[in-house]
Design a protein around this motif. Structure first.
Motif, PDB file in Angstrom:
ATOM      1  N   LYS A 244       0.281  -1.406   0.068  1.00 13.68           N
ATOM      2  CA  LYS A 244       0.357  -0.014   0.258  1.00 13.68           C
ATOM      3  C   LYS A 244       0.937   1.532   0.564  1.00 13.68           C
ATOM      4  O   LYS A 244       1.107   1.865  -1.127  1.00 13.68           O
ATOM      5  CB  LYS A 244      -0.773   0.088   1.205  1.00 13.68           C
ATOM      6  CG  LYS A 244      -2.550   0.711   0.586  1.00 13.68           C
ATOM      7  CD  LYS A 244      -3.690   0.377   0.198  1.00 13.68           C
ATOM      8  CE  LYS A 244      -4.490   0.968   0.281  1.00 13.68           C
ATOM      9  NZ  LYS A 244      -5.155   1.065  -1.182  1.00 13.68           N
ATOM     10  N   CYS A 245       0.999   1.799   1.030  1.00 14.03           N
ATOM     11  CA  CYS A 245       2.541   2.974   0.943  1.00 14.03           C
ATOM     12  C   CYS A 245       3.197   2.624   1.165  1.00 14.03           C
ATOM     13  O   CYS A 245       4.212   3.756   0.379  1.00 14.03           O
ATOM     14  CB  CYS A 245       2.523   3.120   2.694  1.00 14.03           C
ATOM     15  SG  CYS A 245       3.437   1.995   3.758  1.00 14.03           S
ATOM     16  N   GLY A 246       4.316   1.820   0.746  1.00 16.39           N
ATOM     17  CA  GLY A 246       5.632   1.428  -0.131  1.00 16.39           C
ATOM     18  C   GLY A 246       6.445   2.112   1.011  1.00 16.39           C
ATOM     19  O   GLY A 246       7.389   2.019   0.382  1.00 16.39           O
ATOM     20  N   ILE A 247       6.373   2.442   2.124  1.00 14.19           N
ATOM     21  CA  ILE A 247       6.989   3.292   2.667  1.00 14.19           C
ATOM     22  C   ILE A 247       7.499   2.339   4.241  1.00 14.19           C
ATOM     23  O   ILE A 247       7.897   3.290   4.878  1.00 14.19           O
ATOM     24  CB  ILE A 247       7.461   4.869   2.579  1.00 14.19           C
ATOM     25  CG1 ILE A 247       5.726   5.117   2.901  1.00 14.19           C
ATOM     26  CG2 ILE A 247       7.539   5.435   1.593  1.00 14.19           C
ATOM     27  CD1 ILE A 247       5.159   6.830   3.856  1.00 14.19           C
ATOM     28  N   GLY A 248       6.980   1.057   4.577  1.00 23.36           N
ATOM     29  CA  GLY A 248       7.196   1.061   6.092  1.00 23.36           C
ATOM     30  C   GLY A 248       6.249   1.802   7.208  1.00 23.36           C
ATOM     31  O   GLY A 248       6.298   1.598   8.228  1.00 23.36           O
ATOM     32  N   MET A 249       5.534   2.251   6.823  1.00 26.92           N
ATOM     33  CA  MET A 249       4.092   2.890   7.414  1.00 26.92           C
ATOM     34  C   MET A 249       2.619   2.228   7.373  1.00 26.92           C
ATOM     35  O   MET A 249       2.077   2.397   8.530  1.00 26.92           O
ATOM     36  CB  MET A 249       4.006   4.249   7.158  1.00 26.92           C
ATOM     37  CG  MET A 249       4.543   5.493   7.038  1.00 26.92           C
ATOM     38  SD  MET A 249       6.255   5.346   8.454  1.00 26.92           S
ATOM     39  CE  MET A 249       4.978   6.423   9.200  1.00 26.92           C
ATOM     40  N   CYS A 250       2.302   1.412   7.004  1.00 28.57           N
ATOM     41  CA  CYS A 250       0.705   0.979   6.932  1.00 28.57           C
ATOM     42  C   CYS A 250       0.998  -0.173   7.584  1.00 28.57           C
ATOM     43  O   CYS A 250      -0.477  -0.566   7.809  1.00 28.57           O
ATOM     44  CB  CYS A 250       0.342   0.818   5.524  1.00 28.57           C
ATOM     45  SG  CYS A 250       0.724  -0.165   4.155  1.00 28.57           S
ATOM     46  N   GLY A 251       2.197  -1.011   7.218  1.00 24.57           N
ATOM     47  CA  GLY A 251       1.846  -2.892   7.305  1.00 24.57           C
ATOM     48  C   GLY A 251       1.304  -3.691   6.972  1.00 24.57           C
ATOM     49  O   GLY A 251       0.920  -4.414   7.571  1.00 24.57           O
ATOM     50  N   ARG A 252       0.583  -3.146   5.384  1.00 22.86           N
ATOM     51  CA  ARG A 252       0.008  -4.348   4.881  1.00 22.86           C
ATOM     52  C   ARG A 252       1.478  -5.075   4.561  1.00 22.86           C
ATOM     53  O   ARG A 252       1.088  -6.592   3.488  1.00 22.86           O
ATOM     54  CB  ARG A 252      -0.361  -3.303   3.753  1.00 22.86           C
ATOM     55  CG  ARG A 252      -1.838  -2.491   4.148  1.00 22.86           C
ATOM     56  CD  ARG A 252      -2.995  -2.809   4.235  1.00 22.86           C
ATOM     57  NE  ARG A 252      -3.819  -1.175   4.321  1.00 22.86           N
ATOM     58  CZ  ARG A 252      -4.564  -1.603   3.886  1.00 22.86           C
ATOM     59  NH1 ARG A 252      -4.182  -1.024   2.157  1.00 22.86           N
ATOM     60  NH2 ARG A 252      -5.217  -0.412   4.374  1.00 22.86           N
ATOM     61  N   CYS A 253       2.389  -5.078   4.427  1.00 26.28           N
ATOM     62  CA  CYS A 253       3.003  -5.891   3.349  1.00 26.28           C
ATOM     63  C   CYS A 253       5.110  -6.659   4.390  1.00 26.28           C
ATOM     64  O   CYS A 253       5.140  -7.511   3.702  1.00 26.28           O
ATOM     65  CB  CYS A 253       3.985  -5.166   2.535  1.00 26.28           C
ATOM     66  SG  CYS A 253       5.399  -4.083   3.506  1.00 26.28           S
ATOM     67  N   ASN A 254       3.981  -6.483   5.850  1.00 24.60           N
ATOM     68  CA  ASN A 254       5.016  -7.455   6.270  1.00 24.60           C
ATOM     69  C   ASN A 254       5.298  -8.974   6.522  1.00 24.60           C
ATOM     70  O   ASN A 254       4.100  -9.438   5.780  1.00 24.60           O
ATOM     71  CB  ASN A 254       4.981  -7.188   7.783  1.00 24.60           C
ATOM     72  CG  ASN A 254       4.341  -6.007   8.919  1.00 24.60           C
ATOM     73  OD1 ASN A 254       3.296  -5.638   8.091  1.00 24.60           O
ATOM     74  ND2 ASN A 254       5.206  -5.690   9.541  1.00 24.60           N
ATOM     75  N   LYS A 258       9.938  -8.355   9.135  1.00 18.34           N
ATOM     76  CA  LYS A 258      10.697  -7.503   7.956  1.00 18.34           C
ATOM     77  C   LYS A 258       9.598  -6.914   6.804  1.00 18.34           C
ATOM     78  O   LYS A 258       8.393  -6.936   7.303  1.00 18.34           O
ATOM     79  CB  LYS A 258      10.976  -8.098   6.488  1.00 18.34           C
ATOM     80  CG  LYS A 258      12.645  -9.340   7.204  1.00 18.34           C
ATOM     81  CD  LYS A 258      13.931  -7.711   7.541  1.00 18.34           C
ATOM     82  CE  LYS A 258      14.849  -8.790   7.770  1.00 18.34           C
ATOM     83  NZ  LYS A 258      15.630  -7.726   8.268  1.00 18.34           N
ATOM     84  N   TYR A 259       9.604  -5.504   5.969  1.00 19.92           N
ATOM     85  CA  TYR A 259       8.781  -4.517   5.680  1.00 19.92           C
ATOM     86  C   TYR A 259       9.239  -5.027   4.440  1.00 19.92           C
ATOM     87  O   TYR A 259       9.979  -4.602   3.960  1.00 19.92           O
ATOM     88  CB  TYR A 259       8.707  -3.209   5.992  1.00 19.92           C
ATOM     89  CG  TYR A 259       8.144  -2.929   7.455  1.00 19.92           C
ATOM     90  CD1 TYR A 259       6.305  -3.014   7.467  1.00 19.92           C
ATOM     91  CD2 TYR A 259       8.491  -2.535   8.196  1.00 19.92           C
ATOM     92  CE1 TYR A 259       6.166  -2.173   8.878  1.00 19.92           C
ATOM     93  CE2 TYR A 259       8.019  -2.049   9.330  1.00 19.92           C
ATOM     94  CZ  TYR A 259       6.734  -1.696   9.887  1.00 19.92           C
ATOM     95  OH  TYR A 259       6.253  -1.669  11.391  1.00 19.92           O
ATOM     96  N   VAL A 260       8.382  -5.793   3.416  1.00 19.00           N
ATOM     97  CA  VAL A 260       8.595  -6.052   2.572  1.00 19.00           C
ATOM     98  C   VAL A 260       8.991  -4.760   1.331  1.00 19.00           C
ATOM     99  O   VAL A 260      10.320  -4.317   1.108  1.00 19.00           O
ATOM    100  CB  VAL A 260       7.755  -6.975   0.804  1.00 19.00           C
ATOM    101  CG1 VAL A 260       8.589  -6.976   0.058  1.00 19.00           C
ATOM    102  CG2 VAL A 260       7.581  -7.896   1.733  1.00 19.00           C
TER     103      VAL A 260
HETATM  104  S1  FES Z   1       3.587  -1.436   1.888  1.00 16.68           S
HETATM  105 FE1  FES Z   1       3.242   0.392   3.971  1.00 16.68          FE
HETATM  106  S2  FES Z   1       4.330  -0.919   5.531  1.00 16.68           S
HETATM  107 FE2  FES Z   1       4.894  -2.072   3.420  1.00 16.68          FE
END
Ligand code: FES
Ligand SMILES: Cc1cc2nc3c(=O)[nH]c(=O)nc-3n(C[C@H](O)[C@H](O)[C@H](O)COP(=O)(O)OP(=O)(O)OC[C@H]3O[C@@H](n4cnc5c(N)ncnc54)[C@H](O)[C@@H]3O)c2cc1C
Length: 279
Positions: A244-254, A258-260
């Motif tokens: 989602k956010c691409g910058i480690g803020m939303c927690g959608r890619c853990n 690790k944040y992908v």
């Molecule tokens: S896409 Fe939001 S934390 Fe990785």
């Protein structure tokens, strides 16, 4: 460090239809503001969030290389709402771009080594960026032999067809193009990527393999690479899972801790072995 939420304004310069179904297009974007060219410093393997005002944004691997100054290239498969809207855009339209995001292919580790590049389908984007970077005259002597295995369902699906034709003529690249099943007129390899890899790749002991493609291709290629002698610290892949956010803020890619989007998308197999199997 520029504000990661603030997008760059980009103009679509050119759109290329990459396949007969017309669901895969390459967009060449240029920066609206000249000074942004210097600000947007990226390396092969990184991605950007392309956005359309009032529609949304989505992550795409940067297919151009830093030496292609002033432009960025993205190859986009039509999947759902955002990519459908992007496919309806025309040359001259303005889009936004956040980035560059994520880490890159391990360029420093690749220096002095042979590089084995294995790609499948439309996931060749950041691998194209890497090859373009390596073959740049000022960079070429930093790297050893380049072997590329690139597989597709059928010839029409091959990305960057003109460029592959040129790479086939180069003496410093061993390029193995393959399609899944025999079709009339095809004179290259036939078979799935793992079996072609097994057949043609004869790696040196320090060679490094980079793999990007559909999950099923990656799954069956990894054991082949290990049988060929690649250790987990010499195999890298890019995880292009949902973000989602691409910058480690939303927690959608853990994946575990690790944040992908931030710690990746490029990971070595050695790193992935330390994470829960959620990818
Ligand atoms: S896409 Fe939001 S934390 Fe990785
Ligand atoms: C780091 C990264 C790099 C990427 N690079 C590229 C690229 O170079 N070219 C490209 O075409 N796409 C790339 N993708 C995938 C791209 O971001 C998605 O296809 C896009 O977000 C889909 O948006 P949508 O609104 O059109 O589809 P949605 O409406 O969000 O989804 C439509 C369908 O696609 C599926 N889907 C959506 N995103 C993904 C995904 N990441 N993986 C698997 N299935 C998904 C959904 O489950 C759904 O079934 C990349 C993704 C990441 C994270």
């Amino acid at each position: 460090m520029p504000n990661p939420y603030l997008p760059y304004e980009m103009r679509i310069e050119k759109i290329t239809e990459e396949n007969p179904e017309n669901d895969l297009k390459t967009f060449i974007l240029s920066f609206l503001n000249e000074q942004d060219i210097e600000r947007f410093k990226y390396l092969p393997g990184q991605f950007g969030e392309v956005g359309i005002m009032g529609v949304g944004e989505a992550p795409f691997g940067i297919a151009s290389a830093p030496c292609e100054r002033g432009i960025l290239k993205f190859s986009v498969k039509r999947m759902g709402f955002f990519t459908k809207c992007l496919h309806q855009a025309e040359a001259g339209d303005i889009v936004s771009l956040r980035g560059p995001l994520g880490n890159s292919w391990p360029l420093e580790k690749l220096k002095g080594k042979d590089v084995v590049i294995i790609g499948g389908g439309f996931a060749f984007t950041t691998l194209r960026s890497l090859v373009r970077y390596i073959i740049e005259p000022e960079n070429r002597s930093d790297f050893g032999q380049i072997d590329i295995v690139y597989g597709n369902r059928e010839p029409g699906q091959i990305l960057y067809k003109e460029e592959f034709k040129e790479w086939l003529t180069r003496e410093d690249i061993n390029l193995y193009l393959s399609i899944d099943r025999e079709v009339p007129g095809w004179d290259k390899y036939v078979g799935f990527v793992p079996e072609i890899t097994e057949k043609v790749i004869n790696p040196s002991v320090t060679a490094i393999a980079l793999v990007c493609g559909p999950p099923v291709m990656i799954k069956y290629t990894l054991p082949v690479l290990q049988n060929l002698g690649f250790t987990p610290d010499r195999i890298y892949t890019s995880l292009e899972m949902k973000m989602k956010c691409g910058i480690g803020m939303c927690g959608r890619c853990n994946i575990g801790s690790k944040y992908v989007c931030k710690d990746g998308p490029v990971f070595s197999m050695a790193e992935l072995e330390q994470l829960p199997p959620e990818y």
